[in-house]
Design a protein around this motif. Structure first.
Motif, PDB file in Angstrom:
ATOM      1  N   THR A  21      19.269  -7.614  32.956  1.00 55.54           N
ATOM      2  CA  THR A  21      17.811  -7.654  32.934  1.00 55.54           C
ATOM      3  C   THR A  21      17.303  -7.734  34.374  1.00 55.54           C
ATOM      4  N   TYR A  37      11.595  -3.978  41.226  1.00 54.38           N
ATOM      5  CA  TYR A  37      10.872  -2.824  40.685  1.00 54.38           C
ATOM      6  C   TYR A  37      10.662  -1.743  41.748  1.00 54.38           C
ATOM      7  N   LEU A  40      13.821   0.190  41.778  1.00 51.34           N
ATOM      8  CA  LEU A  40      13.881   1.049  40.591  1.00 51.34           C
ATOM      9  C   LEU A  40      12.945   2.249  40.742  1.00 51.34           C
ATOM     10  N   ARG A  41      11.742   1.999  41.226  1.00 46.26           N
ATOM     11  CA  ARG A  41      10.750   3.071  41.398  1.00 46.26           C
ATOM     12  C   ARG A  41      11.224   4.112  42.415  1.00 46.26           C
ATOM     13  N   SER A  47      18.474   2.686  36.403  1.00 44.48           N
ATOM     14  CA  SER A  47      18.165   1.851  35.243  1.00 44.48           C
ATOM     15  C   SER A  47      17.939   2.726  34.026  1.00 44.48           C
ATOM     16  N   ILE A  48      17.904   2.067  32.875  1.00 41.53           N
ATOM     17  CA  ILE A  48      17.548   2.748  31.633  1.00 41.53           C
ATOM     18  C   ILE A  48      16.419   1.948  30.990  1.00 41.53           C
ATOM     19  N   THR A  49      15.673   2.607  30.138  1.00 40.38           N
ATOM     20  CA  THR A  49      14.598   1.944  29.415  1.00 40.38           C
ATOM     21  C   THR A  49      14.940   1.961  27.934  1.00 40.38           C
ATOM     22  N   LEU A  50      14.886   0.791  27.316  1.00 38.14           N
ATOM     23  CA  LEU A  50      15.121   0.647  25.880  1.00 38.14           C
ATOM     24  C   LEU A  50      13.828   0.110  25.286  1.00 38.14           C
ATOM     25  N   ARG A  52      10.419  -0.978  25.574  1.00 37.47           N
ATOM     26  CA  ARG A  52       9.662  -1.405  26.749  1.00 37.47           C
ATOM     27  C   ARG A  52      10.524  -2.197  27.719  1.00 37.47           C
ATOM     28  N   ALA A  53      11.788  -2.400  27.358  1.00 34.89           N
ATOM     29  CA  ALA A  53      12.681  -3.216  28.189  1.00 34.89           C
ATOM     30  C   ALA A  53      13.428  -2.347  29.201  1.00 34.89           C
ATOM     31  N   ARG A  54      13.474  -2.815  30.417  1.00 38.75           N
ATOM     32  CA  ARG A  54      14.200  -2.120  31.492  1.00 38.75           C
ATOM     33  C   ARG A  54      15.539  -2.820  31.662  1.00 38.75           C
ATOM     34  N   ARG A  55      16.621  -2.050  31.681  1.00 34.38           N
ATOM     35  CA  ARG A  55      17.958  -2.603  31.869  1.00 34.38           C
ATOM     36  C   ARG A  55      18.669  -1.862  32.994  1.00 34.38           C
TER      37      ARG A  55
END
Length: 74
Positions: A21, A37, A40-41, A47-50, A52-55
């Motif tokens: 997380t 962030y 990540l940006r 990262s992956i998005t599941l 609304r969750a970012r992992r």
């Protein structure tokens, strides 16, 4: 007379999780939420998005750290 001892619950081996997380990455790198962030940006950290969750895959974090170490050494 023998007393009954319940079996210990099954525990997963102590291995790092495959997907981290944002707070876990913050703790690992000792940086703030916005800094994670930003990484990540800027796609410096995968990262992956599941939903609304970012992992962040643990491997991506390891690769990021290794790349930064290589940059610093050069």
């Amino acid at each position: 007379m023998a007393s009954y001892q319940p079996a210990a619950p099954h525990q997963a081996p102590s291995t790092p999780p495959e997907l981290l997380t944002v707070p876990q990455v913050m703790a690992c790198l000792q940086i703030g939420r916005s800094a994670v962030y930003d990484l990540l940006r800027n796609r410096q950290l995968a990262s992956i998005t599941l939903g609304r969750a970012r992992r962040i895959p643990a491997r991506a974090l390891t690769d990021f750290i290794r790349a930064r170490l290589d940059q610093e050494a050069a």
